[in-house]
Structure formats: C-alpha cells, structure tokens
Design a protein around this motif. Sequence first.
Motif, PDB file in Angstrom:
ATOM      1  N   TYR A   8       0.830  -1.210   0.000  1.00 32.60           N
ATOM      2  CA  TYR A   8       0.000   0.000   0.000  1.00 32.60           C
ATOM      3  C   TYR A   8       0.860   1.254   0.000  1.00 32.60           C
ATOM      4  O   TYR A   8       2.043   1.225   0.370  1.00 32.60           O
ATOM      5  CB  TYR A   8      -0.911   0.018   1.252  1.00 32.60           C
ATOM      6  N   HIS A   9       0.231   2.362  -0.405  1.00 29.74           N
ATOM      7  CA  HIS A   9       0.867   3.675  -0.235  1.00 29.74           C
ATOM      8  C   HIS A   9      -0.048   4.555   0.604  1.00 29.74           C
ATOM      9  O   HIS A   9      -1.280   4.426   0.531  1.00 29.74           O
ATOM     10  CB  HIS A   9       1.122   4.360  -1.590  1.00 29.74           C
ATOM     11  N   SER A  10       0.555   5.412   1.388  1.00 30.07           N
ATOM     12  CA  SER A  10      -0.199   6.410   2.149  1.00 30.07           C
ATOM     13  C   SER A  10       0.669   7.643   2.296  1.00 30.07           C
ATOM     14  O   SER A  10       1.757   7.577   2.869  1.00 30.07           O
ATOM     15  CB  SER A  10      -0.569   5.846   3.531  1.00 30.07           C
ATOM     16  N   LEU A  36       2.617  -6.483   5.965  1.00 34.34           N
ATOM     17  CA  LEU A  36       2.160  -5.139   5.595  1.00 34.34           C
ATOM     18  C   LEU A  36       3.356  -4.414   4.980  1.00 34.34           C
ATOM     19  O   LEU A  36       4.351  -4.166   5.667  1.00 34.34           O
ATOM     20  CB  LEU A  36       1.677  -4.432   6.867  1.00 34.34           C
ATOM     21  N   ILE A  37       3.270  -4.106   3.694  1.00 34.50           N
ATOM     22  CA  ILE A  37       4.449  -3.597   2.978  1.00 34.50           C
ATOM     23  C   ILE A  37       4.163  -2.222   2.352  1.00 34.50           C
ATOM     24  O   ILE A  37       3.381  -2.121   1.392  1.00 34.50           O
ATOM     25  CB  ILE A  37       4.857  -4.599   1.854  1.00 34.50           C
ATOM     26  N   PRO A  38       4.780  -1.148   2.884  1.00 30.99           N
ATOM     27  CA  PRO A  38       4.619   0.154   2.224  1.00 30.99           C
ATOM     28  C   PRO A  38       5.311   0.128   0.856  1.00 30.99           C
ATOM     29  O   PRO A  38       6.399  -0.468   0.730  1.00 30.99           O
ATOM     30  CB  PRO A  38       5.338   1.130   3.168  1.00 30.99           C
ATOM     31  N   VAL A  39       4.707   0.722  -0.160  1.00 31.30           N
ATOM     32  CA  VAL A  39       5.307   0.644  -1.512  1.00 31.30           C
ATOM     33  C   VAL A  39       6.741   1.176  -1.540  1.00 31.30           C
ATOM     34  O   VAL A  39       7.550   0.693  -2.327  1.00 31.30           O
ATOM     35  CB  VAL A  39       4.486   1.393  -2.603  1.00 31.30           C
ATOM     36  N   ALA A  68       0.947   8.500  -7.359  1.00 30.25           N
ATOM     37  CA  ALA A  68       2.148   8.308  -8.194  1.00 30.25           C
ATOM     38  C   ALA A  68       3.054   7.239  -7.597  1.00 30.25           C
ATOM     39  O   ALA A  68       3.629   6.414  -8.319  1.00 30.25           O
ATOM     40  CB  ALA A  68       2.901   9.629  -8.318  1.00 30.25           C
ATOM     41  N   GLN A  69       3.152   7.234  -6.263  1.00 26.25           N
ATOM     42  CA  GLN A  69       4.019   6.234  -5.614  1.00 26.25           C
ATOM     43  C   GLN A  69       3.491   4.828  -5.843  1.00 26.25           C
ATOM     44  O   GLN A  69       4.260   3.897  -6.077  1.00 26.25           O
ATOM     45  CB  GLN A  69       4.099   6.519  -4.105  1.00 26.25           C
ATOM     46  N   PHE A  70       2.171   4.655  -5.765  1.00 23.14           N
ATOM     47  CA  PHE A  70       1.619   3.313  -6.032  1.00 23.14           C
ATOM     48  C   PHE A  70       1.845   2.933  -7.481  1.00 23.14           C
ATOM     49  O   PHE A  70       2.184   1.787  -7.796  1.00 23.14           O
ATOM     50  CB  PHE A  70       0.123   3.230  -5.673  1.00 23.14           C
ATOM     51  N   LYS A  71       1.684   3.910  -8.379  1.00 28.05           N
ATOM     52  CA  LYS A  71       1.867   3.616  -9.815  1.00 28.05           C
ATOM     53  C   LYS A  71       3.311   3.208 -10.103  1.00 28.05           C
ATOM     54  O   LYS A  71       3.572   2.346 -10.959  1.00 28.05           O
ATOM     55  CB  LYS A  71       1.455   4.853 -10.634  1.00 28.05           C
ATOM     56  N   THR A  72       4.249   3.818  -9.363  1.00 28.54           N
ATOM     57  CA  THR A  72       5.660   3.423  -9.537  1.00 28.54           C
ATOM     58  C   THR A  72       5.828   1.947  -9.202  1.00 28.54           C
ATOM     59  O   THR A  72       6.487   1.195  -9.927  1.00 28.54           O
ATOM     60  CB  THR A  72       6.563   4.293  -8.635  1.00 28.54           C
TER      61      THR A  72
END
Length: 192
Positions: A8-10, A36-39, A68-72
Amino acid sequence: MSKISIVYHSGYGHTQKQAEAVRDGAAANTNDEVHLIPVDDVDDHWETLEASDAIIFGSPTYMGGVSAQFKTFADKSSKVWFTRGWQDKIAAGFTNSSSQNGDKHSTLQQLSILAAQHGMLWVPLGLAPGNNSSEGSVEDVNRLGASLGAMAQSNADQGPEHGPIASDLETAKLLGRKVTEIANRFNRTQAA
Ligand SMILES: Cc1cc2nc3c(=O)[nH]c(=O)nc-3n(C[C@H](O)[C@H](O)[C@H](O)COP(=O)(O)O)c2cc1C
C-alpha cells in the motif's frame, strides 16, 4: 495456512490506517502469515510477494486514481509480469479519499486491472451496501456502497487520528478476513 501480503501507499497516514485494518482482518486467524508492505519499501520484499498466496493492493485516491508512488510500484511489477510470477494468486484492493465519492471507484478499477494483467484472481468486497435506506447510517459497514473493493473516506482537514471512521476500518478488516478465508479455501482445494 496462507501467506497474505498487503502492499500500500499512504501520503499522510489515512490509507495506512485502512491498510492496518485490512492487516488485522487478514491476520484474524493466527495460523496465517500476514505482511504489511509500504510501496516505498517494496524493493526489500519482492520475494515475500512471490511467496504469497494473496496480495492486497491499497492506495489513496489522488486525482481520481492511484497515487504516483503506487503507480511506480505497479510499473515496477512489470518485471514480475514478464515471468507470470503472480499468475493465479489471489488479489483484492482498497482505497481511501477525502470526498464521499471522490472517484474512488476509478482507483479500485485500476487496482483490479493491475491484478488482471498479472493473471491474478480478484476477490471483491463481498458485502451488501450499507447506509442506503431510511434505517441506514454512516456507522454501517460498507457505508460507501462499494463492490469491487473496500472504500474509506477521511476528512481533508483532519489527520489520521480522526479518519477513516470506525465503519470504514471495519469494512477494511472484513476485506482482509475474506481474502484470508478465500486463500485458505484455495490452498485446501489445491492440496486435495
Ligand atoms: C495529490 C492529491 C490528490 C487528491 N485527489 C483526490 C481525489 O481525486 N478525490 C478525493 O476524494 N480526494 C483526493 N485527495 C484527498 C486524499 O485522497 C485524502 O486526503 C486521503 O485521505 C489521503 O490519504 P493518505 O493520508 O493515505 O495519503 C487528494 C489528495 C492529494 C494530496
């Protein structure tokens, strides 16, 4: 026993709270392994994703789609796409934004298409819509009435200590629990 990863991204912590609720639901049964893995940290976790039975994708809705971070991260996953590394893994998704609608559906569609590109098996939210009758309220699970995945709403002028509200976190939890249940059922069928 299943291995479930939540990627996920936040940007400001609201979607992180939703991701943690998904994690709590997925980990309801202590036999299962949940990550639980931050992008932003994903480069240390590709092997964990490869070994997972299910991957749950989560992103805030920014400008009507994933951040944008999730899309990366999604674009980086094209390396896995080439090897069909996530083929037939279970997938699901969630998103959070400040408007009640906010075009969150568009984000869930993006997440489901990412899963489909990888040949993954998409698990929908599986909850009837809440808050859609004279008896309903914002305290109902699935108060935002999504089908494709879990939605949450967080007020734009308040921090993650105020939102998403309890019903949205419960909705996220139920998504996590459902994914683990489906993964376990799938594993039992494969073993039989
Ligand atoms: C760049 C940007 C774009 C946004 N676009 C939307 C949007 O399209 N729809 C919406 O309802 N909220 C939008 N928001 C609000 C966020 O979705 C909301 O603040 C959310 O709670 C942020 O989650 P986070 O704390 O996990 O980053 C946007 C916020 C940012 C920073």
